[in-house]
Every structure is written in C-alpha cells, then in structure tokens.
Design an enzyme around this catalytic site. Structure first.
Site, short mmCIF file in Angstrom:
data_model
loop_
_atom_site.label_atom_id
_atom_site.label_comp_id
_atom_site.label_asym_id
_atom_site.label_seq_id
_atom_site.Cartn_x
_atom_site.Cartn_y
_atom_site.Cartn_z
N LYS A 1 -2.59 4.65 -0.75
CA LYS A 1 -2.65 4.36 -2.18
C LYS A 1 -2.06 2.99 -2.47
O LYS A 1 -1.05 2.65 -1.86
CB LYS A 1 -1.83 5.42 -2.93
CG LYS A 1 -1.57 5.16 -4.36
CD LYS A 1 -0.07 5.14 -4.71
CE LYS A 1 0.68 3.99 -4.09
NZ LYS A 1 1.99 3.71 -4.63
N ASP B 1 5.13 0.79 1.86
CA ASP B 1 6.53 1.23 2.02
C ASP B 1 6.63 2.76 2.05
O ASP B 1 7.38 3.32 2.85
CB ASP B 1 7.38 0.69 0.87
CG ASP B 1 7.64 -0.81 1.01
OD1 ASP B 1 7.71 -1.29 2.16
OD2 ASP B 1 7.76 -1.50 -0.02
N GLY C 1 4.13 2.83 -6.86
CA GLY C 1 3.44 2.48 -8.11
C GLY C 1 2.21 3.34 -8.34
O GLY C 1 1.54 3.75 -7.39
P1 FBP Z 1 2.78 0.12 -4.69
O1 FBP Z 1 2.88 -0.87 -3.57
O2 FBP Z 1 3.83 1.14 -4.68
O3 FBP Z 1 1.41 0.69 -4.80
O4 FBP Z 1 2.99 -0.66 -6.07
C1 FBP Z 1 2.26 -1.78 -6.38
C2 FBP Z 1 2.66 -2.42 -7.67
O5 FBP Z 1 1.84 -2.00 -8.72
C3 FBP Z 1 2.68 -3.94 -7.54
O6 FBP Z 1 1.41 -4.47 -7.82
C4 FBP Z 1 3.77 -4.34 -8.49
O7 FBP Z 1 4.37 -5.56 -8.11
C5 FBP Z 1 4.75 -3.22 -8.36
O8 FBP Z 1 4.01 -2.08 -8.02
C6 FBP Z 1 5.52 -2.96 -9.63
O9 FBP Z 1 6.47 -1.99 -9.38
P2 FBP Z 1 7.17 -1.09 -10.48
O10 FBP Z 1 6.23 0.01 -10.79
O11 FBP Z 1 8.35 -0.55 -9.77
O12 FBP Z 1 7.47 -1.94 -11.66
#
Ligand code: FBP
Length: 558
Positions: A207, A181, A86
């Site tokens: 991040k 991840d 994300g």
């Molecule tokens: P990361 O763990 O990759 O930083 O992503 C966090 C996040 O923003 C979460 O808060 C949210 O649940 C998820 O990504 C949403 O994922 P997507 O971008 O795949 O909709």
C-alpha cells in the site's frame, strides 16, 4: 469505537460494485496451488540482511496456479489484519478481499482487525470483521473501518508484546497492509515469530499512494492510481483557470514522501509547464540555486511572449534530493536522534534552533541560517516513528516562490526582465489519500486481499502479496507472492543502520521518465494543458478502467 459511516448516493452505488477477480482466484483459495520459483536475494547488503533475517532470507518467489489445495482447507483459522501508515484509496477493499478469500476456503475462518494501526497490536485493541461490517465499506475510500497509525514495532519488548497479543487472540496469521516502512515491520515480525517458534504467518500487502513500493513483481502499490487521478483533476482545474485568466504562476507541491512518481504521473495527465523530478535533481547534482535560476529563466522567457503565467509541479520529496539539502537533512536527522532528550527540554523554538545549529558542521549551519525561518523551522520538526523527515510539512513551493521572486527582482534591476510574477501556492496531498477508489484500485485491492488469503492459507510467512500484469483486464492478472527480504537493504535511520525495504525511485533510464524528457521543452513554452476532470465510475471502460500512464509506459503499452 468504530464509527458507522454516513452513506451518500455515490456510496450507495459503489457498494453494489463487485470487483472482478483474476481468473486464477475465481474458484476460491482451495483451488489454487503455489508454484515455487528460484531462491531470492535482497536488493543490496546481502550478508547484513541475511544475518538479520536468518529464517526468512532467500525464500523463493511464488506464483499461484489452478489446482486442488488440501492444505488451504484443513482447519478453520483466525487471521488478524492491520492498516499501517498513510491512508491510500482501496484499503477497505483489501480487507473485503481478504475476508472473502478466507471464507472461500472455509466458512468458519475468522478475520479480526487491529484498531488504530500497529499500536492496536501492542494494546490488543481488536474488532471482528464479518460480512455485516464489510457491507458498508465495499469500494469506499479511507481507512476508517479500523483506522491506521504509524507506530513502529521495534524494541524487544514490543516484539514480545506483539507475540503475546497474537497468541492471546489465538491468531494463526497477521496481514500487514502498509508501505515500505510498515512492510519492513511485517518482515521483522515474521522473522521474530519464526525464531520464537510461534506458528504464526505474517503477510504484507503493498500500500502507498507514493508508488515507491515496486519491482518486477509488485507493479504498483495500491492507491497510486486513485490519488494521482484526484490530483490530476485538481491541477487540471487550476490549468483551466490559468488558461482562462492568464495572470498567475501556480506552484503546486504534490505528495510523495521521497520518490517523484506521483508528480511524474500527474505531469503526464495534465502537461503543465514545469515538472520537477527529484531523482533528476539528485543525479545531476543540481543546487537549489540552479533550480531557482532555471525557473526564473523560464518565467522571463514566457513573459517575453506575453505569458506571465504558468504551472509548476513540485514533488514534496524534492527538498531531500537537492544534494546540499540532503546533507543538511541527514545531519539534522543524526543531531536530532542523538540529542533527543536535551532538545525536548528546550522551552522555546529559538533555543532549540540555536542548539541544533550549533551541532551542525559549519557549511551546513551556514546553509540552515540562509533559509527562510519558516523552512528551517519545518526542517527541525520531529521525525516520524520510522525516522523520516516529515516532508509533507515542508513548504518547498513557498521556498521556491520566495527564491524565484528574489532572482526576478535582481533581473528586473539589471533590465533583463519586465514581466509580472504573481504567484499562488498549493499543496495537494491529503486530498488524494482517502478518495473513493477508482475501478482499477477497487479491483486491485480486492485481488491483493484475496491473494493475501491464499498466501496465509499456504502458511507463506514473510511474503508480500503480488498481483501483476496490471495493464490487462483484472480477470487476466497474475497472482503470487514475493519474500519481503527480497526488497531490503540497509539504511541509516534515527542515527543507526537499519534493514529497510528500499524505496523504488523514478528511474531516469526508465520508459516513463524518458517519455517525459522528450516532451517537456514543448510543455514549457507551448501550453499543452490537459483537463482530465473527476474520476469516472460509470460509463465506457476506456474512461473508467484506464490504468496509469506510468504503468502503460513501463509495460510498453504507450
Ligand atoms: P505511506 O508511505 O505510509 O503510504 O505514506 C505516504 C504519505 O502519504 C506521504 O506521501 C506523505 O509524505 C506522508 O504519508 C504523510 O504522512 P502523515 O500521514 O503522517 O502526515
């Protein structure tokens, strides 16, 4: 094709902001030396993690100190960089810092971005990153310079493909900018490349707006500061509306896949009537009914003093912390992973739902059937490539509104409630992930990238860039690295046991939660709303450079 961004007036000004490096890095990477600490262990499951990471387990923590470093300047190198997962404010500045760190050691060092996240590594989609490219992206939000993605590199073929791409591009190192991840992926790739005797260094950068990638050496993940400031502005504006109109209950869900750090931090900033913390729900084994009853009781209590309004903050991960929902989701994860082919074959959502429910244990099937249709459908949506349920797509705020309304109707019938319950639901998530990085995040990300260059040039494969002492001025920050394996444990993903970086959840015995617990009764009844307004980039440092309350409590500055 990489797009050129349009430039607003604020963007123009932000391009001029020069992040302030920690003093130790100021003279360039050729003037810092790594000092090795003690050997490390994983957070849990030592033997299993050690067996998987034969080559990279147990490495020492590293801190950088001033001193000539001949290793770092020996020959020109080529480094790949990938943004993974994300978006989080400041990603472009990590790349900016990385480029400048590499150039500080040798002007001929080259940086290449993989496009679209880890899939760019598998498909060999690249772009050279130089000063010209960076010029338009300094201190900007978003990941659009090279984009991001959630592809997981997991099969033997994918690892071999990643190695082939890296070698084809004659790369000496790869920097993975990602969350738990993605950095798990980085650790696995570092291990694989070492086992293959490929002399390629893999470095991670912490991040995630979620703030759940942390320990004593990683005090914060980047993006958390900016995202929480953006959400706090939005919620604060709603509170001002509430305080003016006094007629609605606002149920606001905030991003943060598992941990409730975002919700707690926004809670400190805006002081709403209710802040639900998923970790507390789990620790107290609270059922969905208890959560609903508590909310309904507060609505009744406030209505008795004429307050038919309020603000409730809900972490998006709450759903996975409610014990019965946790068991349901775990069971759904297994059923979906084990029957993928059959499930994908169904033509209608009803057929799919019937099949999945038939595979659940009886008590969980009953629970599933008791949920509103929209919620049970959201629970069955595809998992992300890492096997996580996509909580950002589950409308917990609507579920709670529906259940609290039902409870209030019962209370009204019994003559125990006379108020009015008009509600509005919100979800703030994507609004915060690509915001213009705050001064804190602009400095922090630049330092993380520059520091990652120091780790690369010292060939410290399998390390995560660590910049700490974050409540002080950026010039006083301390730099180094920690082995990625130090943060790992074994978890069940897609129906199987996998090594993963353990998420750092809100600690109920930690200073931030304790501080919140002391004031929440007061916030519930006596409106202590705060209206923090938008992020400020110019003006007094007491406003522009302030760190999060979470960090301040954790480091006892409050
Ligand atoms: P990361 O763990 O990759 O930083 O992503 C966090 C996040 O923003 C979460 O808060 C949210 O649940 C998820 O990504 C949403 O994922 P997507 O971008 O795949 O909709």
């Amino acid at each position: 094709m990489v797009q050129k961004c349009n430039v607003s007036e604020l963007h123009q000004e932000r391009l001029k902001f020069q992040p302030v490096l920690p003093a130790v890095l100021k003279k360039g990477v050729a003037n810092v030396k790594p000092v090795l600490g003690k050997a490390t262990k994983s957070v849990a499951d030592f033997d299993k993690i050690k067996a998987i990471f034969e080559k990279t387990y147990g490495m020492p923590v590293v801190s950088f100190q001033a001193g000539k470093n001949a290793v770092a300047v020996k020959k020109a190198i080529k480094v790949g960089v990938v943004l993974s997962g994300g978006q989080a404010p400041g990603g472009h500045n990590v790349i900016f810092g990385l480029l400048e760190g590499l150039k500080s050691a040798n002007k001929k060092n080259k940086l290449v971005g993989f496009l679209g996240g880890p899939s760019g590594i598998l498909d060999n989609k690249t772009m050279e990153i130089n000063d010209k490219v960076i010029a338009n992206y300094k201190n900007t939000g978003g990941f659009d310079m090279i984009q991001s993605g959630r592809t997981k590199i997991e099969t033997p073929e994918q690892f071999a493909q990643a190695k082939a791409t890296i070698l084809k591009n004659k790369m000496d190192a790869l920097v993975f900018i990602g969350g738990d991840d993605s950095n798990t992926n980085a650790a696995l790739l570092a291990e694989y490349l070492k086992k293959e005797n490929a002399n390629v260094c893999v470095i991670g950068v912490p991040k995630t707006i979620d703030g759940d990638l942390k320990n004593e050496h990683i005090e914060a993940s980047f993006g958390f500061d900016t995202a929480t400031k953006i959400y706090a502005e939005l919620v604060g504006n709603i509170e001002r509306d509430v305080n003016s109109a006094r007629k609605y209950w606002h149920f606001i869900r905030l991003m943060g896949r598992s941990a409730s750090h975002i919700t707690l931090e926004v809670g400190f900033k805006v002081q709403p009537n209710v802040v639900l913390i998923g970790e507390e729900v789990l620790a107290k084994k609270m059922t969905l009914k208890q959560i609903v009853d508590n909310l309904a009781n507060l609505v009744v209590k406030r209505s008795k003093i004429g307050k038919n309004y309020g603000v409730v903050l809900i972490p998006e991960g709450l759903i996975e912390f409610i014990p019965e929902m946790k068991s349901l989701i775990a069971s759904l994860n297994d059923v979906i992973a084990e029957n993928e082919k059959e499930i994908n074959g169904f033509q209608t959502a009803i057929e799919k739902s019937k099949f999945i429910i038939s595979k659940l244990p009886k008590n969980l099937a009953t629970l599933m059937e008791s949920l509103p249709m929209s919620i049970s459908a959201q629970l069955m949506l595809d998992r992300d490539p890492h096997g996580n349920v996509q909580v950002s797509l589950i409308e917990t705020e609507k579920l709670l509104i529906e259940m609290v309304s039902k409870k209030l109707k019962e209370l009204k019938k019994a003559g125990k409630y006379k108020g009015k319950f008009s509600t509005i639901n919100h979800f703030f998530g994507y609004e915060g992930r690509c915001g213009v990085p705050s001064n804190f995040d602009a400095n922090y990300t630049y330092a993380l990238g520059y520091n990652a260059a120091a780790l690369v040039l010292n060939n410290m494969s399998g390390y995560l860039s660590s910049v700490k002492n974050l409540v002080k001025k950026s010039s006083e920050w301390k730099c180094g690295g920690i082995p990625l394996t130090m943060m790992m444990n074994i978890e069940r993903r897609k129906g199987k046991e996998k090594p993963v970086i353990q998420k750092a959840l809100v600690k109920l015995n930690g200073a931030p939660f304790k501080a919140f617990a002391k004031v929440r009764q007061d916030w519930a009844m006596n409106d202590r709303y705060m209206f923090p307004g938008p992020i400020q980039f110019f003006g007094p440092a007491s406003v522009t450079d302030i760190t999060t309350k979470t960090l301040q409590y954790e480091q006892k500055k409050k």
